[in-house]
Write an enzyme that holds these catalytic residues in place. Structure first.
Site, PDB file in Angstrom:
ATOM      1  CB  CYS A  42      -0.916  -0.033   1.218  1.00 19.86           C
ATOM      2  SG  CYS A  42      -1.999   1.381   1.322  1.00 19.86           S
ATOM      3  CB  CYS A  47      -3.355   2.719  -1.296  1.00 26.28           C
ATOM      4  SG  CYS A  47      -3.350   1.083  -0.580  1.00 26.28           S
ATOM      5  CE  LYS A  50      -4.962   3.965  -6.010  1.00 26.30           C
ATOM      6  NZ  LYS A  50      -5.784   2.794  -5.782  1.00 26.30           N
ATOM      7  CE1 TYR A 176      -7.454  -0.898  -6.412  1.00 29.25           C
ATOM      8  CE2 TYR A 176      -8.231  -3.162  -6.524  1.00 29.25           C
ATOM      9  CZ  TYR A 176      -7.397  -2.218  -5.974  1.00 29.25           C
ATOM     10  OH  TYR A 176      -6.519  -2.557  -4.979  1.00 29.25           O
ATOM     11  CD  GLU A 180      -7.428   2.760  -8.660  1.00 30.15           C
ATOM     12  OE1 GLU A 180      -8.218   2.995  -7.743  1.00 30.15           O
ATOM     13  OE2 GLU A 180      -6.371   2.111  -8.471  1.00 30.15           O
ATOM     14  CG  HIS A 436     -28.210  24.047  -1.781  1.00 30.09           C
ATOM     15  ND1 HIS A 436     -28.436  23.225  -2.871  1.00 30.09           N
ATOM     16  CD2 HIS A 436     -28.341  25.328  -2.219  1.00 30.09           C
ATOM     17  CE1 HIS A 436     -28.713  23.993  -3.919  1.00 30.09           C
ATOM     18  NE2 HIS A 436     -28.654  25.265  -3.556  1.00 30.09           N
ATOM     19  CD  GLU A 441     -27.971  20.005  -2.634  1.00 33.64           C
ATOM     20  OE1 GLU A 441     -28.910  20.310  -1.884  1.00 33.64           O
ATOM     21  OE2 GLU A 441     -27.366  20.841  -3.325  1.00 33.64           O
TER      22      GLU A 441
HETATM   23  P1  FAD Z   1       1.385  -6.075   1.945  1.00 34.66           P
HETATM   24  O1  FAD Z   1       1.027  -4.683   2.217  1.00 34.66           O
HETATM   25  O2  FAD Z   1       1.650  -6.464   0.529  1.00 34.66           O
HETATM   26  O3  FAD Z   1       2.645  -6.420   2.834  1.00 34.66           O
HETATM   27  C1  FAD Z   1       3.331  -7.642   2.755  1.00 34.66           C
HETATM   28  C2  FAD Z   1       4.777  -7.394   3.149  1.00 34.66           C
HETATM   29  O4  FAD Z   1       5.404  -8.661   3.413  1.00 34.66           O
HETATM   30  C3  FAD Z   1       5.591  -6.739   2.058  1.00 34.66           C
HETATM   31  O5  FAD Z   1       6.209  -5.569   2.555  1.00 34.66           O
HETATM   32  C4  FAD Z   1       6.624  -7.794   1.656  1.00 34.66           C
HETATM   33  O6  FAD Z   1       7.872  -7.249   1.269  1.00 34.66           O
HETATM   34  C5  FAD Z   1       6.731  -8.610   2.938  1.00 34.66           C
HETATM   35  N1  FAD Z   1       7.183  -9.984   2.736  1.00 34.66           N
HETATM   36  C6  FAD Z   1       6.687 -10.892   1.849  1.00 34.66           C
HETATM   37  N2  FAD Z   1       7.289 -12.091   2.047  1.00 34.66           N
HETATM   38  C7  FAD Z   1       8.178 -11.915   3.064  1.00 34.66           C
HETATM   39  C8  FAD Z   1       9.099 -12.791   3.730  1.00 34.66           C
HETATM   40  N3  FAD Z   1       9.167 -14.101   3.433  1.00 34.66           N
HETATM   41  N4  FAD Z   1       9.883 -12.283   4.718  1.00 34.66           N
HETATM   42  C9  FAD Z   1       9.796 -10.969   5.080  1.00 34.66           C
HETATM   43  N5  FAD Z   1       8.914 -10.104   4.484  1.00 34.66           N
HETATM   44  C10 FAD Z   1       8.118 -10.585   3.501  1.00 34.66           C
HETATM   45  N6  FAD Z   1      -6.010  -1.070  -1.275  1.00 34.66           N
HETATM   46  C11 FAD Z   1      -6.852  -0.107  -0.845  1.00 34.66           C
HETATM   47  O7  FAD Z   1      -7.496  -0.285   0.192  1.00 34.66           O
HETATM   48  N7  FAD Z   1      -7.003   1.074  -1.537  1.00 34.66           N
HETATM   49  C12 FAD Z   1      -6.319   1.323  -2.669  1.00 34.66           C
HETATM   50  O8  FAD Z   1      -6.476   2.392  -3.268  1.00 34.66           O
HETATM   51  C13 FAD Z   1      -5.416   0.341  -3.149  1.00 34.66           C
HETATM   52  N8  FAD Z   1      -4.683   0.565  -4.268  1.00 34.66           N
HETATM   53  C14 FAD Z   1      -3.801  -0.371  -4.684  1.00 34.66           C
HETATM   54  C15 FAD Z   1      -3.065  -0.128  -5.830  1.00 34.66           C
HETATM   55  C16 FAD Z   1      -2.166  -1.050  -6.292  1.00 34.66           C
HETATM   56  C17 FAD Z   1      -1.359  -0.743  -7.532  1.00 34.66           C
HETATM   57  C18 FAD Z   1      -1.978  -2.274  -5.577  1.00 34.66           C
HETATM   58  C19 FAD Z   1      -0.988  -3.301  -6.062  1.00 34.66           C
HETATM   59  C20 FAD Z   1      -2.707  -2.543  -4.445  1.00 34.66           C
HETATM   60  C21 FAD Z   1      -3.627  -1.602  -3.977  1.00 34.66           C
HETATM   61  N9  FAD Z   1      -4.407  -1.823  -2.835  1.00 34.66           N
HETATM   62  C22 FAD Z   1      -5.284  -0.867  -2.406  1.00 34.66           C
HETATM   63  C23 FAD Z   1      -4.336  -3.103  -2.108  1.00 34.66           C
HETATM   64  C24 FAD Z   1      -3.466  -2.989  -0.841  1.00 34.66           C
HETATM   65  O9  FAD Z   1      -2.206  -2.481  -1.198  1.00 34.66           O
HETATM   66  C25 FAD Z   1      -3.335  -4.366  -0.191  1.00 34.66           C
HETATM   67  O10 FAD Z   1      -4.615  -4.891   0.036  1.00 34.66           O
HETATM   68  C26 FAD Z   1      -2.595  -4.302   1.134  1.00 34.66           C
HETATM   69  O11 FAD Z   1      -1.315  -3.746   0.967  1.00 34.66           O
HETATM   70  C27 FAD Z   1      -2.477  -5.705   1.731  1.00 34.66           C
HETATM   71  O12 FAD Z   1      -1.753  -5.665   2.926  1.00 34.66           O
HETATM   72  P2  FAD Z   1      -0.978  -6.946   3.436  1.00 34.66           P
HETATM   73  O13 FAD Z   1      -0.511  -6.620   4.815  1.00 34.66           O
HETATM   74  O14 FAD Z   1      -1.783  -8.165   3.234  1.00 34.66           O
HETATM   75  O15 FAD Z   1       0.275  -7.123   2.466  1.00 34.66           O
END
Ligand code: FAD
Length: 452
Positions: A42, A47, A50, A176, A180, A436, A441
Site C-alpha cells: 500500500c 494505494c 497511486k 480497478y 486507475e 447545499h 445532497e
Molecule cells: P502487503 O502490504 O503487501 O505487505 C506484505 C509485506 O510482506 C511486504 O512488505 C513484503 O515485502 C513482505 N514480505 C513478503 N514475504 C516476506 C518474507 N518471506 N519475509 C519478510 N517479508 C516478507 N487497497 C486499498 O485499500 N485502496 C487502494 O487504493 C489500493 N490501491 C492499490 C493499488 C495497487 C497498484 C496495488 C498493487 C494494491 C492496492 N491496494 C489498495 C491493495 C493494498 O495495497 C493491499 O490490500 C494491502 O497492501 C495488503 O496488505 P498486506 O498486509 O496483506 O500485504
C-alpha cells in the site's frame, strides 16, 4: 517451553504492522520481519503512490477548466521526473514513520527474508527465532500472464518507477488497478488504450456504474477495447513494442502494463515445513479467527485472498492481535458493507450491493438514480456527468447499495457507508436535510424510483 517471542510477524505491510503494533501494545513480545519495504504494498507500490499519481493526472483538466473561471496561464508543461522524485521522497518519509511506529511500540524489527522452519520457528539472516505464534502477512504479488514476449511488459511494481512517461501505453486488465492507471496515463498526456478480455471492465460493480465510467473514459479519450487480449509481444529495434492480439490485430505502443491480478506471496516462505493448507485459488486457508491448518500459525491480509484492501488487512491484523493478547476485546471482522473507491478519473465510490447482486440474493429492489452535470463544470466545456444510485430493499425500505461515479465519490461514499451500515432506510435518507449546494445532497433528494 519459553520462546524468543510471543508473536513473530512475517511482513511489515498493512496487516502485519497493525497486528505487531497492537500485540506489542497489549504487552506481547513481538518481532516483525520485512524483506523489502516498510509499509508493504500500500505504502510503496499501491494505494499511496497511486493516489499521488491520480492527483498529478487531475491537474490537466484543472488547468483547462480554470480558464472558464477567468484564469489565464501559459502552456502547462508536465515533468514526469519531478512527479516521481517527489513521490519517492514522500514514500521514504512514510517508510521512516512506519519504522518509528514499530520501534516506538516496542516491536523488534528484523530486516530480511523470513522462512518458516517449523510450527514455532523462523529463520532470518542465518538466525533462528522461536515464537509461540507466527503470523503470515506476506501480501500479494502482481501476476503477468506468460504470453510470448511478456518480459517486455511491466506490472504494478515497475509502473511507479518508469524512467519516463511513455508516449503510448497499453494497459491490460479489467480490474480497478487497470482502470486507475488508464486514467493516470491518459491524464498525464500519454495516448492510452485499455484492453480487457471480458465484455466490460469492473466485474462485480453495479452495471450502471460500469457503463457510466465507460462513457466518461471514452469522452476523455481513453481507447477502450473489450473482448480483446494479447497473444504475443515483440520488441522492435527502436524500442517500441508490437502487441499482436488474439484476433490477429496488431497495436504499436511504448509500454505494456499488465494489471491482471495478484497471487499470494508465498515464495521461499517454508510452508512445506508446516501443515498450512492452501485454498483452491492458492491462497492460505484460514478459519474465522485467521488460524491456518497449523494452530500456532495465523495469516491475514492479501495472502488469505478474502478482500484485498488495506483497511481490511488492518482490521484482520487488529483482530488477530486482540484474539491472541486481549481476548475480552476481540471482535470478528465484519465483511459486509465494505465501502471502496476506484480512483479513476472520474472516481467511483461504492458500498453495499449492486442492483444485480441484490436481485441475485433475492431482494425485491427499488432503484433511485440521478445523472447530472457537476455545478463546477457548468461554466466550462466539460461534458462530464455524475452518476448517483441507491439500491433499496423494497420490503424493509433499507438502503442496501449506494454507488457514485463523479468527483470525490470515495470521500462522499465513506460518510454514507456509516449510515448504510447502521441500517438507514430510504425514509431516513429522505428526512436528512441536504448540504447545499453540493453534489452529495443529491443522495438525500432522489424521490422517484427509476425503472430498473
Ligand atoms: P502487503 O502490504 O503487501 O505487505 C506484505 C509485506 O510482506 C511486504 O512488505 C513484503 O515485502 C513482505 N514480505 C513478503 N514475504 C516476506 C518474507 N518471506 N519475509 C519478510 N517479508 C516478507 N487497497 C486499498 O485499500 N485502496 C487502494 O487504493 C489500493 N490501491 C492499490 C493499488 C495497487 C497498484 C496495488 C498493487 C494494491 C492496492 N491496494 C489498495 C491493495 C493494498 O495495497 C493491499 O490490500 C494491502 O497492501 C495488503 O496488505 P498486506 O498486509 O496483506 O500485504
Amino acid at each position: 517451553m519459553t520462546y524468543d517471542f510471543d508473536l513473530f510477524v512475517i511482513g511489515a505491510g498493512s496487516g502485519g504492522v497493525r497486528a505487531a503494533r497492537f500485540a506489542a501494545g497489549y504487552g506481547a513480545r513481538v518481532a516483525v520481519a520485512e524483506s523489502r519495504y516498510l509499509g508493504g504494498t500500500c505504502v510503496n507500490v499501491g494505494c499511496v503512490p497511486k493516489k499521488l499519481l491520480v492527483y498529478g493526472a487531475h491537474f490537466a483538466e484543472d488547468f483547462e477548466q480554470a480558464q472558464s473561471f477567468g484564469w489565464s496561464m501559459g502552456k502547462a508543461n508536465f515533468d514526469w521526473t519531478t512527479l516521481i522524485t517527489n513521490k519517492n521522497r514522500e514514500i521514504e518519509r512514510l517508510n521512516g514513520i512506519y519504522r518509528n511506529l514499530l520501534v516506538n511500540s516496542g516491536v523488534t524489527l528484523l530486516e530480511g527474508h523470513a522462512k518458516i522452519l517449523d510450527e514455532h520457528s523462523v529463520e532470518l539472516g542465518g538466525n533462528r527465532f522461536s515464537a509461540k505464534h507466527i503470523l503470515i502477512a506476506t501480501g500479494g504479488w502482481p501476476q503477468i500472464p506468460e504470453v510470448p514476449g511478456h518480459e517486455h511488459a511491466i506490472g504494478s511494481n515497475e509502473v511507479f518507477f518508469l524512467p519516463q512517461l511513455p508516449k503510448r501505453v497499453l494497459v491490460i486488465g479489467g480490474g480497478y488497478i487497470a482502470v486507475e492507471f488508464a486514467s493516470i496515463f491518459n491524464g498525464l498526456g500519454a495516448q492510452t488504450s485499455l484492453l480487457y478480455r471480458g465484455e466490460l471492465f469492473l466485474r462485480g460493480f453495479d452495471s450502471a456504474v460500469r457503463k457510466h465510467l465507460q462513457e466518461e473514459l471514452t469522452k476523455r479519450g481513453v481507447d477502450l477495447q473489450f473482448n480483446s487480449d494479447i497473444a504475443r509481444i515483440d520488441k522492435q529495434a527502436d524500442g517500441s513494442l508490437h502487441a499482436t492480439l488474439k484476433d490477429g490485430r496488431r497495436i504499436e505502443t511504448d509500454c505494456i502494463f499488465y494489471a491482471t491480478g495478484r497471487r499470494p506471496m508465498l515464495d521461499n516462505l517454508g510452508l512445506e515445513n508446516t501443515h498450512v493448507a492452501l485454498d483452491d485459488r492458492g491462497f492460505i486457508k484460514v478459519d474465522e479467527q485467521y488460524q491456518t491448518s497449523t494452530p500456532s500459525i495465523l495469516a491475514v491480509g492479501d495472502v488469505i485472498g478474502r478482500v484485498q484492501l488495506t483497511p481490511v488487512a488492518l482490521a484482520e491484523g487488529m483482530a488477530v492481535a486482540r484474539r491472541l493478547f486481549k481476548p475480552d476485546e476481540y471482535r470478528e471482522v465484519d465483511y459486509r458493507m465494505i465501502p471502496t473507491a476506484v480512483f479513476s478519473l472520474p472516481n467511483i465510490g461504492t458500498v453495499g450491493l449492486s442492483e444485480e447482486q441484490a436481485k441475485e440474493e433475492g431482494y425485491s429492489v427499488s432503484v433511485y438514480e440521478s445523472r447530472f452535470r457537476p455545478m463546477k463544470l457548468t461554466l466550462t466545456d466539460s461534458q462530464e456527468r455524475t452518476l448517483m444510485k441507491l439500491v433499496v430493499d423494497a420490503k424493509t425500505d433499507r438502503v442496501i447499495g449506494c454507488h457514485m461515479v463523479g468527483p470525490e465519490a470515495g470521500e462522499i461514499v465513506q460518510g454514507l457507508a456509516v449510515a448504510i451500515k447502521a441500517g438507514a432506510t430510504k425514509q431516513i435518507f429522505d428526512d436528512t436535510i441536504g448540504v447545499h449546494p453540493t453534489a452529495a445532497e443529491e443522495f438525500v433528494t432522489m424521490r422517484t424510483p427509476v425503472a430498473s
